[in-house]
Design a protein around this motif. Sequence first.
Motif, short mmCIF file in Angstrom:
data_model
loop_
_atom_site.label_atom_id
_atom_site.label_comp_id
_atom_site.label_asym_id
_atom_site.label_seq_id
_atom_site.Cartn_x
_atom_site.Cartn_y
_atom_site.Cartn_z
N ASN A 56 -2.03 9.54 4.31
CA ASN A 56 -1.56 8.87 5.53
C ASN A 56 -1.86 7.38 5.48
OD1 ASN A 56 -0.36 11.03 6.90
ND2 ASN A 56 -2.30 11.69 7.77
N ARG A 57 -3.06 7.02 5.00
CA ARG A 57 -3.42 5.61 4.88
C ARG A 57 -2.55 4.91 3.82
NH1 ARG A 57 -8.68 7.65 5.16
NH2 ARG A 57 -8.97 7.31 2.93
N ILE A 58 -2.29 5.60 2.72
CA ILE A 58 -1.46 5.02 1.66
C ILE A 58 -0.06 4.73 2.19
CG2 ILE A 58 -0.27 5.58 -0.51
CD1 ILE A 58 -2.85 7.13 -1.32
N LEU A 59 0.56 5.74 2.85
CA LEU A 59 1.91 5.57 3.39
C LEU A 59 1.96 4.46 4.44
CD1 LEU A 59 2.97 9.32 3.69
CD2 LEU A 59 3.71 7.67 1.95
N ALA A 60 0.97 4.44 5.32
CA ALA A 60 0.91 3.39 6.34
C ALA A 60 0.73 2.02 5.69
CB ALA A 60 -0.21 3.68 7.33
N GLY A 61 -0.04 1.96 4.63
CA GLY A 61 -0.24 0.69 3.92
C GLY A 61 1.04 0.18 3.30
N TYR A 62 1.82 1.08 2.71
CA TYR A 62 3.11 0.67 2.16
C TYR A 62 4.00 0.09 3.26
CZ TYR A 62 2.15 3.19 -2.24
OH TYR A 62 1.62 3.63 -3.43
N GLU A 63 4.05 0.78 4.40
CA GLU A 63 4.89 0.31 5.50
C GLU A 63 4.39 -1.03 6.03
OE1 GLU A 63 7.81 -0.09 8.46
OE2 GLU A 63 7.76 0.87 6.51
N GLU A 64 3.08 -1.19 6.09
CA GLU A 64 2.50 -2.45 6.57
C GLU A 64 2.91 -3.61 5.67
OE1 GLU A 64 -1.97 -4.10 6.90
OE2 GLU A 64 -1.62 -2.17 7.91
N LYS A 65 3.01 -3.34 4.38
CA LYS A 65 3.37 -4.40 3.43
C LYS A 65 4.87 -4.61 3.31
CE LYS A 65 -0.73 -3.94 0.54
NZ LYS A 65 -1.41 -2.66 0.66
#
Length: 118
Positions: free
Chosen positions: A61-70
Motif C-alpha cells: 500500500n505504501r509502495i503504490l501510494a508512493g508511486y502515485e505521490e510521485k
Amino acid sequence: MAHQAKDLEIGFLLDFYGELLTEHQQKIYEDVVFNDLSYSEVAKEQGVSRQGIYDLIKRINRILAGYEEKLHLVEQFLKAKELASKIHALTEHYLVEENLDDIYEIQRLSAEMMELQN
C-alpha cells in the motif's frame, strides 16, 4: 460508500502501478484485496506467518501510494475523465440549444485536458 471509494482507489493504483510490483507482491496483494482471502489463508498458502502477510500488504500500500505521490497518473486520469464527461454534456447541450457559449466552454475544457499531459 467510503469502502467502495477505497476499493476503487486501490483498483486504480493497482491498474496503473501493479506491474511495478514483483510477481510475488502482485499475487499476495490480489489474493488479499481482490480475491478476499484472509491473511491467515494467504499465509498458509505461502508458508509464512499471518503477520508477514499483513506487513507485506501494508508495505505494498505504501509502495503504490508512493508511486502515485510521485507520478500522479491516477489523479491525471480521473481529472481527464471528469473533463471528458463535462465536454460530453456540453456537446449534448449544444446540439439541443445551439448555444455558442457551450463551444467556448468545450474549447476551454479541452485545453485544460491537453495541459494534463504536460
